[in-house]
Design a protein around this motif. Structure first.
Motif, short mmCIF file in Angstrom:
data_model
loop_
_atom_site.label_atom_id
_atom_site.label_comp_id
_atom_site.label_asym_id
_atom_site.label_seq_id
_atom_site.Cartn_x
_atom_site.Cartn_y
_atom_site.Cartn_z
N CYS A 336 0.84 -1.20 0.00
CA CYS A 336 0.00 0.00 0.00
C CYS A 336 0.87 1.25 0.00
O CYS A 336 1.71 1.43 0.90
CB CYS A 336 -0.91 0.01 1.23
SG CYS A 336 -2.05 -1.41 1.30
N ASN A 338 -0.12 4.11 0.69
CA ASN A 338 -0.53 4.99 1.78
C ASN A 338 -0.10 4.46 3.14
O ASN A 338 -0.57 4.95 4.17
CB ASN A 338 -2.04 5.25 1.74
CG ASN A 338 -2.88 4.02 1.44
OD1 ASN A 338 -2.48 3.18 0.65
ND2 ASN A 338 -4.03 3.92 2.06
N VAL A 361 -5.29 -6.83 2.11
CA VAL A 361 -6.43 -5.94 1.91
C VAL A 361 -7.41 -6.60 0.94
O VAL A 361 -7.03 -7.46 0.15
CB VAL A 361 -5.97 -4.58 1.34
CG1 VAL A 361 -5.17 -3.82 2.38
CG2 VAL A 361 -5.16 -4.76 0.06
N CYS A 405 -4.27 1.71 -1.29
CA CYS A 405 -5.24 0.77 -0.75
C CYS A 405 -6.42 1.54 -0.15
O CYS A 405 -6.22 2.45 0.65
CB CYS A 405 -4.59 -0.10 0.32
SG CYS A 405 -3.23 -1.14 -0.28
N GLY A 406 -7.60 1.18 -0.55
CA GLY A 406 -8.80 1.84 -0.06
C GLY A 406 -10.01 0.95 -0.19
O GLY A 406 -9.93 -0.18 -0.69
N ASN A 407 -11.13 1.45 0.22
CA ASN A 407 -12.39 0.71 0.13
C ASN A 407 -12.79 0.60 -1.34
O ASN A 407 -13.01 1.62 -2.00
CB ASN A 407 -13.48 1.44 0.93
CG ASN A 407 -14.76 0.61 1.04
OD1 ASN A 407 -15.04 -0.24 0.20
ND2 ASN A 407 -15.53 0.87 2.08
N GLU A 412 -12.07 6.94 -3.33
CA GLU A 412 -11.19 7.63 -2.40
C GLU A 412 -9.81 7.75 -3.04
O GLU A 412 -9.13 6.74 -3.26
CB GLU A 412 -11.07 6.87 -1.07
CG GLU A 412 -12.38 6.76 -0.30
CD GLU A 412 -12.22 5.92 0.97
OE1 GLU A 412 -12.75 6.33 1.99
OE2 GLU A 412 -11.55 4.88 0.89
N GLY A 415 -7.21 6.81 -0.22
CA GLY A 415 -7.34 5.48 0.37
C GLY A 415 -7.51 5.51 1.88
O GLY A 415 -7.92 6.52 2.47
N TYR A 416 -7.18 4.38 2.53
CA TYR A 416 -7.33 4.28 3.98
C TYR A 416 -6.38 5.24 4.69
O TYR A 416 -5.26 5.48 4.23
CB TYR A 416 -7.02 2.85 4.45
CG TYR A 416 -7.95 1.79 3.91
CD1 TYR A 416 -9.31 1.81 4.18
CD2 TYR A 416 -7.46 0.74 3.13
CE1 TYR A 416 -10.16 0.84 3.69
CE2 TYR A 416 -8.30 -0.25 2.65
CZ TYR A 416 -9.65 -0.19 2.92
OH TYR A 416 -10.48 -1.17 2.44
N ASN A 417 -6.82 5.75 5.84
CA ASN A 417 -5.91 6.56 6.65
C ASN A 417 -5.06 5.65 7.54
O ASN A 417 -5.21 4.42 7.52
CB ASN A 417 -6.68 7.59 7.48
CG ASN A 417 -7.68 6.94 8.44
OD1 ASN A 417 -7.42 5.88 9.01
ND2 ASN A 417 -8.84 7.59 8.60
N GLU A 420 -7.00 3.25 9.85
CA GLU A 420 -7.68 2.18 9.12
C GLU A 420 -6.70 1.14 8.59
O GLU A 420 -7.02 -0.05 8.52
CB GLU A 420 -8.48 2.78 7.96
CG GLU A 420 -9.67 3.63 8.40
CD GLU A 420 -10.29 4.40 7.25
OE1 GLU A 420 -11.52 4.59 7.26
OE2 GLU A 420 -9.52 4.82 6.35
N MET A 421 -5.50 1.55 8.26
CA MET A 421 -4.49 0.62 7.73
C MET A 421 -4.11 -0.43 8.77
O MET A 421 -3.78 -1.57 8.42
CB MET A 421 -3.24 1.39 7.30
CG MET A 421 -3.42 2.24 6.07
SD MET A 421 -3.51 1.28 4.55
CE MET A 421 -1.85 0.65 4.46
#
Length: 466
Positions: A336, A338, A361, A405-407, A412, A415-417, A420-421
């Motif tokens: 990821c 992010n 993920v 990487c995100g939902n 987004e 991606g995930y913050n 959330e990661m």
């Protein structure tokens, strides 16, 4: 009409070959993703000679789109068969629920009327989002001279076949003469090539472009066939400032005009590119020096990363000493972008080297296939890629995919913050880091990172900057 327009274009290009290439405007030429800028780059890469037509998706009817066509005749190792003097294979993407029912014509130079061929087809993939990959076959049992085009049209005698689009043919060998097998493990008999396609979001930055080429060059890949229309002309022009004896790269660009919603047809388009990649590299005779033995298809965000070995050649020789596996599978790991940077990564490393954990993920991933062309004695072997297949252990080789990487159900950009990661399982993998010192000392990479290649006048001598 198509034939007439083709000859007009060819005559224009022959004039350009004599008087040079003018500046071309940013106008749309042949559908989505193919413009005058890309055409100019194709001409530049072929020294302004009409060597072969770039592959383009063309509509046969509303359910089927042809891509590229390959002529299997005038072979080096056998005479024309009395059964089928010419066999033409065309890569086609079509609707999975529609049965192909077409007629085909074969065109010859300086002959205004085409010859009717025998139509057949092969199914080359399982249904993917209501699409399938097909290979349309058009054959002729008499030799009327060397063909140069094929057209497909619906099996309706009220339709004029002269109105169907024509695919220009690419000549291939029917047989491939391979090297004699030996117990002596010569690493230099393995010559890998990578065919590159766009990411699922079809944009590539200058950083990603250079990172991909340099990192794969470090692991032994010098041959690249790039199917992409979103690469900046400036990036390509500046890349070609580097002398070939310094880069040692052999790069061929082709446009990619996908006629479908890309996100929904990505995997089936990727399958079509993979087949085109194999067809093209199979045409080269193994007797010739430095011709490709293994091919694989990667997106710009995917990297082949050996764990122990320093090169793909050494790895494949250890994994398959006698080079008998037709297809080798490599597992994909999701890194990821992010995630936080690794504190131990050097500040001069590429950004992807600073991401050292792969995550579990909820993202679709498939193993990457490496195909051994030397196991394909005849052209028909290409259609049986799973006859001898084996997976390469992650302890030896992995494919690192670097993505945000995100939902998947939400749009987004970031991606995930960070919080959330942490929900997802992740594991450290530092195999990429072992190439860190090599990449920051690489001449091409240093020149790129210094910014000189972008500031230098494109008529300047890059060798003076190295």
């Amino acid at each position: 009409m198509y034939r007439h327009e083709y000859y007009k274009l060819r005559y224009v290009l022959e004039v350009l070959n004599i008087f040079g290439k003018p500046g071309l405007s940013e106008i749309e030429f042949c559908g989505p993703g193919f413009n005058a800028t890309m055409l100019s780059e194709i001409l530049r890469n072929s020294s302004l000679e009409v060597k072969e037509t770039p592959p383009l998706f063309q509509e046969i009817n509303e359910d089927f789109y042809s891509y590229s066509s390959f002529l299997r005749s005038y072979q080096k190792y056998e005479d024309l068969s009395p059964k089928y003097a010419h066999v033409i294979n065309t890569i086609v993407i079509g609707k999975a629920h529609v049965i192909p029912n077409f007629r085909c014509y074969i065109w010859h130079d300086n002959v205004p009327k085409p010859k009717s061929g025998r139509f057949n087809y092969k199914i080359s993939s399982e249904p993917i989002n209501n699409f399938r990959l097909y290979v349309f076959e058009c054959s002729m049992n008499k030799d009327f001279g060397r063909p140069n085009g094929v057209s497909f049209f619906i099996n309706d005698y009220n339709i004029n076949p002269l109105h169907a689009p024509i695919n220009r043919l690419i000549q291939v060998n029917t047989k491939r003469k391979v090297q004699q097998r030996s117990n002596i493990r010569f690493v230099n008999t393995v010559i890998p090539a990578v065919c590159v396609i766009p990411n699922q979001i079809p944009m590539v930055s200058r950083d990603a472009f250079i990172d991909f080429l340099v990192l794969h060059h470090l692991v032994g890949v010098d041959y690249f066939t790039i199917y992409d229309s979103m690469i900046s002309e400036d990036v390509i022009r500046r890349l070609n400032l580097f002398p070939a004896d310094i880069t040692q790269w052999n790069i061929q660009f082709y446009p990619l005009n996908y006629p479908f919603i890309f996100s929904k047809s990505y995997q089936i388009v990727r399958n079509a590119i993979e087949l085109d990649c194999i067809f093209r590299h199979f045409q080269f005779d193994k007797e010739e020096a430095n011709k490709v033995s293994h091919v694989t298809v990667l997106a710009w965000d995917e990297f082949l990363v050996p764990r122990v070995h320093d090169s793909i050649q050494a790895l494949l020789r250890d994994f398959d000493p006698m080079l008998t596996f037709r297809t080798s599978l490599v597992n994909t790991l999701i890194f990821c972008l992010n995630q936080n940077d690794d504190d131990n990564a050097d500040i001069g490393y590429p950004d992807i080297m600073k991401k050292t954990h792969y995550y579990s993920v909820p993202q679709e991933k498939q193993p990457i296939e490496i195909h051994n062309l030397d196991t394909m004695i005849s052209f028909d072997d290409i259609f049986n890629l799973t006859s001898n297949i084996k997976s390469i252990s992650l302890d030896m080789l992995g494919v690192h995919k670097y993505t945000i990487c995100g939902n998947p159900k939400k749009f987004e950009i970031d991606g995930y913050n960070e919080t959330e990661m942490q929900v997802f399982q992740h594991k450290f993998e530092g195999a990429m880091l072992k190439f860190g010192d090599r990449i920051i000392s690489d001449k091409i990479y240093r020149l790129y990172r210094s910014g000189q290649i972008w500031e230098k006048n494109h008529h300047g001598n890059v060798r003076d900057m190295l």
